[in-house]
Design a protein around this motif. Structure first.
Motif, PDB file in Angstrom:
ATOM      1  N   ILE A 296       0.840  -1.198   0.000  1.00  0.00           N
ATOM      2  CA  ILE A 296       0.000   0.000   0.000  1.00  0.00           C
ATOM      3  C   ILE A 296       0.875   1.248   0.000  1.00  0.00           C
ATOM      4  O   ILE A 296       0.629   2.209  -0.742  1.00  0.00           O
ATOM      5  N   ALA A 297       1.908   1.225   0.833  1.00  0.00           N
ATOM      6  CA  ALA A 297       2.800   2.382   0.937  1.00  0.00           C
ATOM      7  C   ALA A 297       3.472   2.685  -0.396  1.00  0.00           C
ATOM      8  O   ALA A 297       3.629   3.851  -0.778  1.00  0.00           O
ATOM      9  N   ASN A 298       3.867   1.642  -1.119  1.00  0.00           N
ATOM     10  CA  ASN A 298       4.534   1.849  -2.405  1.00  0.00           C
ATOM     11  C   ASN A 298       3.613   2.522  -3.417  1.00  0.00           C
ATOM     12  O   ASN A 298       4.054   3.355  -4.216  1.00  0.00           O
ATOM     13  N   VAL A 299       2.333   2.161  -3.392  1.00  0.00           N
ATOM     14  CA  VAL A 299       1.377   2.808  -4.295  1.00  0.00           C
ATOM     15  C   VAL A 299       1.214   4.279  -3.924  1.00  0.00           C
ATOM     16  O   VAL A 299       1.237   5.166  -4.777  1.00  0.00           O
ATOM     17  N   LEU A 300       1.069   4.543  -2.627  1.00  0.00           N
ATOM     18  CA  LEU A 300       0.872   5.915  -2.171  1.00  0.00           C
ATOM     19  C   LEU A 300       2.091   6.789  -2.425  1.00  0.00           C
ATOM     20  O   LEU A 300       1.970   8.000  -2.614  1.00  0.00           O
ATOM     21  N   ALA A 301       3.274   6.182  -2.443  1.00  0.00           N
ATOM     22  CA  ALA A 301       4.509   6.948  -2.614  1.00  0.00           C
ATOM     23  C   ALA A 301       4.837   7.231  -4.073  1.00  0.00           C
ATOM     24  O   ALA A 301       5.701   8.065  -4.359  1.00  0.00           O
ATOM     25  N   GLY A 302       4.166   6.560  -4.998  1.00  0.00           N
ATOM     26  CA  GLY A 302       4.511   6.706  -6.407  1.00  0.00           C
ATOM     27  C   GLY A 302       3.422   7.374  -7.224  1.00  0.00           C
ATOM     28  O   GLY A 302       2.421   7.874  -6.701  1.00  0.00           O
ATOM     29  N   VAL A 303       3.632   7.401  -8.529  1.00  0.00           N
ATOM     30  CA  VAL A 303       2.639   7.922  -9.469  1.00  0.00           C
ATOM     31  C   VAL A 303       2.483   6.929 -10.614  1.00  0.00           C
ATOM     32  O   VAL A 303       3.351   6.090 -10.842  1.00  0.00           O
ATOM     33  N   GLN A 304       1.376   7.039 -11.316  1.00  0.00           N
ATOM     34  CA  GLN A 304       1.151   6.233 -12.506  1.00  0.00           C
ATOM     35  C   GLN A 304       0.577   7.118 -13.605  1.00  0.00           C
ATOM     36  O   GLN A 304      -0.133   8.091 -13.326  1.00  0.00           O
ATOM     37  N   ARG A 305       0.887   6.764 -14.829  1.00  0.00           N
ATOM     38  CA  ARG A 305       0.388   7.546 -15.969  1.00  0.00           C
ATOM     39  C   ARG A 305      -1.128   7.704 -15.915  1.00  0.00           C
ATOM     40  O   ARG A 305      -1.669   8.764 -16.219  1.00  0.00           O
TER      41      ARG A 305
END
Length: 346
Positions: A296-305
């Motif tokens: 979950i943390a990795n999703v919140l810390a990143g961005v996606q196109r």
């Protein structure tokens, strides 16, 4: 021997990181790999002649050029920025590092160097973006002063501002403008808080909520008006910095809006937005995110196109284009857009 190996590993890691720290549309780029070194790379085998200078319009053209065959290491002075000119036949590219070598702000970036659809270039050293400014080191603050950043636009909500007030260089005048893009009671923010506190949430759940958050942000587009007013008011020798907490979502949309006005193609805008992914992953191990599931943390810390595309699609569906939306919602008419283009492109 062990210390030498560790040092070699660190240097190689920095070089590998720098090789990927550029936009696919760029022919040649520079990245700081340490406080005293730049790595210059090119997208192909073109033998560029490389010149150096302290400012984009102050290249040392009379000095002997260095030839860039594949990569080139250039010595630098700590806390001082260099600009470069790459020349090949009739093609000349002015460039510098896009991401600054900051101690406490790894996503501090310059929007300069991006090409517009009509052949202009976004000016280097005029518009910057970053994340939380509350933890900046003394060296970071010195870098801000050296870039002549005189205007800071803060997109965070009341709680975020209270938890981490901006830090500015001592005895240095900065005009701060606060405009909360997504207040703490905003529906998109509420959903993010809910999913973060749900122990059963999966990564896909977070992605859906994040995409919904991006679909909601255009509803608050009027809150970006002070950002554009600041860009219009800044003198031609002053720089503007805008930020939120992570420097990737509210700031990412802000960057997409101003780059659209300056005429940068949408695909380049998306690439610039996606560059945050290389610099914000560390957030997964900090603060509140360090206390939740790593996935979950990795999703919140990143961005996606798909996130920024979700915002742009909402804007297009309702207004037809970013330009139409900004004119209708915040009064950014053609004369103001032309002034921004004159100020921030060459």
């Amino acid at each position: 021997m062990k210390k030498i190996f560790i040092l070699f590993f660190i240097i190689q890691t920095q070089v590998a990181f720098a090789q990927n720290a550029h936009l696919p549309v760029e022919k040649v780029w520079a990245e700081r790999i340490s406080s005293t070194q730049y790595l210059i790379k090119s997208a192909d085998k073109t033998k560029w002649k490389i010149y150096e200078g302290e400012l984009p319009r102050q290249m040392r053209w009379n000095s002997k050029a260095r030839i860039l065959k594949d990569s080139l290491i250039v010595e630098a002075t700590p806390l001082q920025r260099k600009y470069f000119a790459a020349v090949y036949k009739k093609d000349t590219i002015i460039f510098s590092e896009r991401r600054f070598f900051m101690e406490q702000s790894p996503n501090f970036r310059d929007l300069g160097g991006l090409k517009t659809a009509d052949g202009k270039t976004v000016a280097w050293g005029r518009i910057f973006r970053c994340g939380d400014m509350g933890k900046l080191s003394d060296n970071d603050l010195q870098m801000i002063a050296q870039q002549n950043i005189k205007h800071v636009v803060d997109f965070r909500n009341e709680q975020e501002v209270a938890q981490s007030p901006d830090k500015y260089p001592a005895n240095y005048e900065i005009k701060r403008v606060w405009t909360s893009i997504s207040p703490s009671n905003d529906e998109g923010m509420k959903q993010l808080y809910v999913v973060m506190s749900n122990p059963n949430a999966m990564a896909d759940d977070v992605e859906r909520v994040f995409e919904g958050f991006y679909q909601q942000m255009p509803n608050n587009i009027k809150n970006y008006a002070p950002f554009f007013n600041t860009l219009l008011e800044a003198n031609e020798n002053e720089s503007v910095l805008f930020h939120c907490t992570a420097g990737k979502d509210r700031t990412g949309l802000g960057a997409a809006l101003i780059l659209s006005v300056l005429g940068v193609p949408e695909e380049t805008i998306i690439q610039e937005y996606y560059l945050s992914n290389r610099y914000t992953k560390y957030l997964a191990n900090t603060g509140m995110l360090s206390q939740i599931k790593p996935a979950i943390a990795n999703v919140l810390a990143g961005v996606q196109r798909k996130y920024i595309i979700a915002s742009l699609n909402v804007i297009k569906a309702k207004y037809g284009s970013v330009i139409n939306m900004l004119e209708q919602e915040i009064g950014l008419d053609q004369s103001k857009r032309q002034l921004l283009i004159k100020k921030y492109t060459f």
